[in-house]
Design a protein around this motif. Structure first.
Motif, PDB file in Angstrom:
ATOM      1  N   PRO A 251      -2.502  10.807 -12.300  1.00  0.00           N
ATOM      2  CA  PRO A 251      -2.944   9.650 -13.094  1.00  0.00           C
ATOM      3  C   PRO A 251      -2.823   9.875 -14.607  1.00  0.00           C
ATOM      4  O   PRO A 251      -2.909  10.992 -15.090  1.00  0.00           O
ATOM      5  CB  PRO A 251      -4.405   9.473 -12.688  1.00  0.00           C
ATOM      6  CG  PRO A 251      -4.505  10.093 -11.343  1.00  0.00           C
ATOM      7  CD  PRO A 251      -3.539  11.243 -11.356  1.00  0.00           C
ATOM      8  N   ILE A 252      -2.615   8.777 -15.310  1.00  0.00           N
ATOM      9  CA  ILE A 252      -2.476   8.792 -16.774  1.00  0.00           C
ATOM     10  C   ILE A 252      -3.761   8.194 -17.353  1.00  0.00           C
ATOM     11  O   ILE A 252      -4.314   7.235 -16.787  1.00  0.00           O
ATOM     12  CB  ILE A 252      -1.259   7.930 -17.184  1.00  0.00           C
ATOM     13  CG1 ILE A 252       0.040   8.580 -16.675  1.00  0.00           C
ATOM     14  CG2 ILE A 252      -1.202   7.689 -18.690  1.00  0.00           C
ATOM     15  CD1 ILE A 252       1.253   7.676 -16.749  1.00  0.00           C
ATOM     16  N   THR A 253      -4.221   8.731 -18.479  1.00  0.00           N
ATOM     17  CA  THR A 253      -5.394   8.151 -19.146  1.00  0.00           C
ATOM     18  C   THR A 253      -4.934   7.309 -20.324  1.00  0.00           C
ATOM     19  O   THR A 253      -4.132   7.771 -21.140  1.00  0.00           O
ATOM     20  CB  THR A 253      -6.330   9.273 -19.660  1.00  0.00           C
ATOM     21  OG1 THR A 253      -6.784  10.014 -18.527  1.00  0.00           O
ATOM     22  CG2 THR A 253      -7.541   8.705 -20.403  1.00  0.00           C
TER      23      THR A 253
ATOM     24  N   ALA B  10      -2.317  -1.874 -18.181  1.00  0.00           N
ATOM     25  CA  ALA B  10      -2.402  -0.593 -17.466  1.00  0.00           C
ATOM     26  C   ALA B  10      -2.262  -0.784 -15.956  1.00  0.00           C
ATOM     27  O   ALA B  10      -1.603   0.015 -15.277  1.00  0.00           O
ATOM     28  CB  ALA B  10      -3.714   0.105 -17.787  1.00  0.00           C
ATOM     29  N   ALA B  11      -2.850  -1.851 -15.446  1.00  0.00           N
ATOM     30  CA  ALA B  11      -2.791  -2.085 -14.000  1.00  0.00           C
ATOM     31  C   ALA B  11      -1.337  -2.259 -13.562  1.00  0.00           C
ATOM     32  O   ALA B  11      -0.884  -1.631 -12.587  1.00  0.00           O
ATOM     33  CB  ALA B  11      -3.611  -3.322 -13.639  1.00  0.00           C
TER      34      ALA B  11
ATOM     35  N   GLY C 219       0.927   0.950 -14.295  1.00  0.00           N
ATOM     36  CA  GLY C 219       0.593   1.988 -13.311  1.00  0.00           C
ATOM     37  C   GLY C 219       1.311   1.728 -11.990  1.00  0.00           C
ATOM     38  O   GLY C 219       1.834   2.654 -11.353  1.00  0.00           O
ATOM     39  N   GLU C 220       1.340   0.462 -11.608  1.00  0.00           N
ATOM     40  CA  GLU C 220       2.035   0.073 -10.373  1.00  0.00           C
ATOM     41  C   GLU C 220       3.529   0.422 -10.501  1.00  0.00           C
ATOM     42  O   GLU C 220       4.121   0.992  -9.587  1.00  0.00           O
ATOM     43  CB  GLU C 220       1.869  -1.444 -10.273  1.00  0.00           C
ATOM     44  CG  GLU C 220       1.841  -2.039  -8.896  1.00  0.00           C
ATOM     45  CD  GLU C 220       1.681  -3.541  -9.043  1.00  0.00           C
ATOM     46  OE1 GLU C 220       0.564  -3.987  -9.416  1.00  0.00           O
ATOM     47  OE2 GLU C 220       2.663  -4.274  -8.817  1.00  0.00           O
TER      48      GLU C 220
ATOM     49  N   LEU D 157       4.913   2.674 -12.447  1.00  0.00           N
ATOM     50  CA  LEU D 157       5.116   4.129 -12.520  1.00  0.00           C
ATOM     51  C   LEU D 157       4.706   4.851 -11.231  1.00  0.00           C
ATOM     52  O   LEU D 157       4.967   6.032 -11.068  1.00  0.00           O
ATOM     53  CB  LEU D 157       4.310   4.713 -13.688  1.00  0.00           C
ATOM     54  CG  LEU D 157       4.831   4.394 -15.087  1.00  0.00           C
ATOM     55  CD1 LEU D 157       3.777   4.730 -16.137  1.00  0.00           C
ATOM     56  CD2 LEU D 157       6.111   5.156 -15.385  1.00  0.00           C
TER      57      LEU D 157
ATOM     58  N   GLN E  37       1.686   5.570 -10.400  1.00  0.00           N
ATOM     59  CA  GLN E  37       0.489   6.379 -10.658  1.00  0.00           C
ATOM     60  C   GLN E  37      -0.544   5.492 -11.343  1.00  0.00           C
ATOM     61  O   GLN E  37      -0.185   4.639 -12.154  1.00  0.00           O
ATOM     62  CB  GLN E  37       0.815   7.545 -11.604  1.00  0.00           C
ATOM     63  CG  GLN E  37       1.541   8.698 -10.961  1.00  0.00           C
ATOM     64  CD  GLN E  37       0.705   9.469  -9.946  1.00  0.00           C
ATOM     65  OE1 GLN E  37      -0.522   9.387  -9.947  1.00  0.00           O
ATOM     66  NE2 GLN E  37       1.367  10.197  -9.071  1.00  0.00           N
ATOM     67  N   GLN E  38      -1.784   5.755 -11.044  1.00  0.00           N
ATOM     68  CA  GLN E  38      -2.830   4.967 -11.676  1.00  0.00           C
ATOM     69  C   GLN E  38      -2.920   5.259 -13.177  1.00  0.00           C
ATOM     70  O   GLN E  38      -2.763   6.421 -13.587  1.00  0.00           O
ATOM     71  CB  GLN E  38      -4.163   5.306 -11.011  1.00  0.00           C
ATOM     72  CG  GLN E  38      -5.104   4.127 -11.006  1.00  0.00           C
ATOM     73  CD  GLN E  38      -6.504   4.540 -10.616  1.00  0.00           C
ATOM     74  OE1 GLN E  38      -6.710   5.604 -10.048  1.00  0.00           O
ATOM     75  NE2 GLN E  38      -7.459   3.697 -10.929  1.00  0.00           N
ATOM     76  N   ILE E  39      -3.159   4.213 -13.983  1.00  0.00           N
ATOM     77  CA  ILE E  39      -3.444   4.431 -15.408  1.00  0.00           C
ATOM     78  C   ILE E  39      -4.921   4.095 -15.597  1.00  0.00           C
ATOM     79  O   ILE E  39      -5.345   2.948 -15.411  1.00  0.00           O
ATOM     80  CB  ILE E  39      -2.549   3.564 -16.314  1.00  0.00           C
ATOM     81  CG1 ILE E  39      -1.066   3.895 -16.045  1.00  0.00           C
ATOM     82  CG2 ILE E  39      -2.897   3.793 -17.784  1.00  0.00           C
ATOM     83  CD1 ILE E  39      -0.070   3.130 -16.893  1.00  0.00           C
TER      84      ILE E  39
ATOM     85  N   TYR F 135       0.356  12.276 -20.284  1.00  0.00           N
ATOM     86  CA  TYR F 135      -0.787  11.975 -19.406  1.00  0.00           C
ATOM     87  C   TYR F 135      -1.989  11.437 -20.184  1.00  0.00           C
ATOM     88  O   TYR F 135      -2.969  11.003 -19.595  1.00  0.00           O
ATOM     89  CB  TYR F 135      -1.154  13.201 -18.567  1.00  0.00           C
ATOM     90  CG  TYR F 135      -0.096  13.456 -17.522  1.00  0.00           C
ATOM     91  CD1 TYR F 135      -0.032  12.668 -16.378  1.00  0.00           C
ATOM     92  CD2 TYR F 135       0.883  14.432 -17.697  1.00  0.00           C
ATOM     93  CE1 TYR F 135       0.957  12.851 -15.429  1.00  0.00           C
ATOM     94  CE2 TYR F 135       1.887  14.634 -16.760  1.00  0.00           C
ATOM     95  CZ  TYR F 135       1.913  13.830 -15.628  1.00  0.00           C
ATOM     96  OH  TYR F 135       2.910  14.001 -14.696  1.00  0.00           O
TER      97      TYR F 135
END
Ligand code: GLU
Length: 319
Positions: free
Chosen positions: A26-28, A47-48, A51-52, A54, A56-58, A83
């Protein structure tokens, strides 16, 4: 010789595959203003979707205070591995650098610009109990009552504070700056009548205008906003040189590898252009942009210089 170049090739391949795998966790996304404000609204929507894209969740982390500069300082100090990224605004990269003598970062040198996600106009609104019904009435009231009333803003030296200080200079009026950690708490107090007026980014104020909790008087920009077509612009009311635009763009610490930068930039740009995400931004009164790292870098420089000129010409100091 051959062995050496094989080793070099292997190293290069390892570096490439490390980047090719980005992101593998996940990325912050550091949002430097509180939940419920415009930076937070834009950050969470983008971010939602990014993240989809990429895979990975952001995760959004609100690190607030000092007009967004605390969250931006944390972004600048993070490891440049992609990250940890932050959502920069016109306040953190345009206005505050000229007004905060001890700023913990350089808005240009300490960041890798990724993509400016959206722009937004600003709006002047009052509590419905405030005597003025329109901008002319507001100007007349403020001139007749110097220093009597306050205006709420999202942080001293940020764009909402500065935008109002600039307008008050133009109309030769005096009001007290009441600063909050962000738009959300500033709005709460304006709606409650603790402070009679607010100058804010459009997305956070719009719902309160729609519900009748606040009365909008004017909006910045060169055209009316389709979300409130009845609301005049400052320009059409005679304040032609007065323009204050907000923006929200993803930045990473300086030194981010190009491959990681480009992957993030493509994901965020694609995210804000996605029809459903763009519709959400437009519904909030913002304009999707999603530009390239080079375009965003140029924009940060231009904005920093533009605000420096405004601040110097009007001799603005934070109260
Ligand atoms: N007005 C701030 C800015 O444009 C954002 C305030 C907030 O998100 O609460 O920098």
């Amino acid at each position: 010789m051959l062995r050496k170049s094989c080793a070099a090739l292997a190293l290069a391949a390892a570096a490439l595959s490390a980047h090719a795998e980005f992101p593998d966790r996940p990325i912050t996304l550091i949002v430097p203003f509180p939940a419920g404000g415009p930076t937070d609204i834009v950050g969470r929507v983008a971010a939602a979707k990014a993240g989809e894209i990429l895979g990975q969740q952001i995760v959004v982390e609100n690190r607030t205070g000092a007009s967004g500069t605390i969250g931006m300082a944390a972004t600048a100090r993070a490891k440049p591995d992609g990250y940890t990224v932050g959502l920069a605004t016109v306040s953190t990269h345009g206005t505050a650098p000229h007004l905060f003598p001890k700023l913990a970062y350089d808005p240009v040198k300490d960041f890798t610009p990724i993509s400016n996600l959206v722009t937004s106009p600003n709006i002047l609104a009052v509590n419905p109990a405030f005597p003025a019904k329109d901008l002319a009435g507001f100007v007349a009231h403020v001139r007749a009552n110097p220093g009597k009333d306050g205006y709420a803003n999202a942080g001293a030296g940020g764009v909402n504070d500065l935008g109002m200080i600039w307008f008050l200079q133009i109309i030769d009026g005096k009001m007290n700056s009441i600063s909050y950690r962000g738009s959300a708490p500033a709005l709460t107090d304006t709606v409650a009548g603790v402070v009679p007026a607010i100058f804010d980014n459009f997305p956070s104020t719009l719902p309160y205008v729609k519900s009748g909790h606040l009365r909008a008087l004017a909006i910045t920009g060169n055209a009316r906003n389709p979300r409130l077509p009845g609301l005049p612009t400052f320009a059409e009311l005679g304040y032609r040189d007065y323009d204050v635009t907000a923006w929200y763009g993803v930045v990473a610490p300086a030194g981010l590898p190009d491959a990681v930068r480009d992957k993030l930039a493509q994901a965020f740009a694609q995210a804000v252009r996605d029809p459903a995400t763009a519709a959400k931004m437009e519904e909030a009164g913002a304009f999707p942009l999603g530009n390239t790292p080079a375009e965003f870098a140029a924009q940060i420089r231009t904005e920093k210089d533009r605000w420096q000129r405004v601040i110097q010409q009007a001799d603005i100091k934070i109260q």
